[in-house]
Scaffold this motif. Sequence first.
Motif, PDB file in Angstrom:
ATOM      1  N   GLU A  37       3.950   1.896  -4.673  1.00  0.00           N
ATOM      2  CA  GLU A  37       3.402   0.911  -3.742  1.00  0.00           C
ATOM      3  C   GLU A  37       4.148   1.047  -2.426  1.00  0.00           C
ATOM      4  OE1 GLU A  37       3.143  -3.930  -3.174  1.00  0.00           O
ATOM      5  OE2 GLU A  37       3.829  -3.104  -5.071  1.00  0.00           O
ATOM      6  N   GLY A  38       3.413   1.245  -1.347  1.00  0.00           N
ATOM      7  CA  GLY A  38       4.024   1.353  -0.035  1.00  0.00           C
ATOM      8  C   GLY A  38       3.087   0.829   1.038  1.00  0.00           C
ATOM      9  N   ASP A  39       3.529   0.846   2.280  1.00  0.00           N
ATOM     10  CA  ASP A  39       2.698   0.372   3.381  1.00  0.00           C
ATOM     11  C   ASP A  39       1.498   1.279   3.620  1.00  0.00           C
ATOM     12  OD1 ASP A  39       4.464  -1.713   3.795  1.00  0.00           O
ATOM     13  OD2 ASP A  39       5.615  -0.619   5.321  1.00  0.00           O
ATOM     14  N   ARG A  40       1.668   2.585   3.399  1.00  0.00           N
ATOM     15  CA  ARG A  40       0.627   3.553   3.692  1.00  0.00           C
ATOM     16  C   ARG A  40      -0.219   3.926   2.484  1.00  0.00           C
ATOM     17  NH1 ARG A  40       2.636   8.551   4.002  1.00  0.00           N
ATOM     18  NH2 ARG A  40       0.975   9.277   5.328  1.00  0.00           N
ATOM     19  N   HIS A  56      -4.025   3.709   3.118  1.00  0.00           N
ATOM     20  CA  HIS A  56      -4.429   2.680   4.080  1.00  0.00           C
ATOM     21  C   HIS A  56      -5.004   3.392   5.305  1.00  0.00           C
ATOM     22  CE1 HIS A  56      -3.215  -1.484   5.857  1.00  0.00           C
ATOM     23  NE2 HIS A  56      -4.503  -1.236   5.958  1.00  0.00           N
ATOM     24  N   TYR A  59      -3.353   4.488   8.846  1.00  0.00           N
ATOM     25  CA  TYR A  59      -1.892   4.446   8.753  1.00  0.00           C
ATOM     26  C   TYR A  59      -1.290   5.792   8.358  1.00  0.00           C
ATOM     27  CZ  TYR A  59      -2.008  -0.623   9.099  1.00  0.00           C
ATOM     28  OH  TYR A  59      -2.186  -1.906   9.539  1.00  0.00           O
TER      29      TYR A  59
END
Length: 141
Positions: A37-40, A56, A59
Amino acid sequence: MSRPTIGGVLETAVYVDDMEKAHAFYSEILGLKRMVEGDRLYAYDCGPAQTLLVFHRGYCGEDVVTSGGNVPGHDTSGHGHFAFRISRDQLQPWRDFLAERGIAIISEVRWSAGGTSLYFNDPDGNVLELAAAPLWPNFLS
């Protein structure tokens, strides 16, 4: 020099606008376990040595420098597509399950080779397929 071999597809990717909505779909509807799980991106286990990457959208266009090296930027627009392999005896259970969850099957194809594919959309409009063999010469069971 002879051509090196390829061992199969390790990852496939889809791009989404709402990561949490995508996670709810891929984990709760399809039952995939999130491994990263990450921002991108989110990475899901979708079978032995097979990973679904949910990026995402917007991103990932720039390169990312990591301690291990540079990951080239990538992105896409529009709707992506990929297929999950299922056994023939799982076609009706998947039809029923998707209907129960309010997910419309947008197309069902019976292939000339004898297989069947169920097509539906994820929350971002990507086209997903549940495919029961045979479809391709290398996918017989």
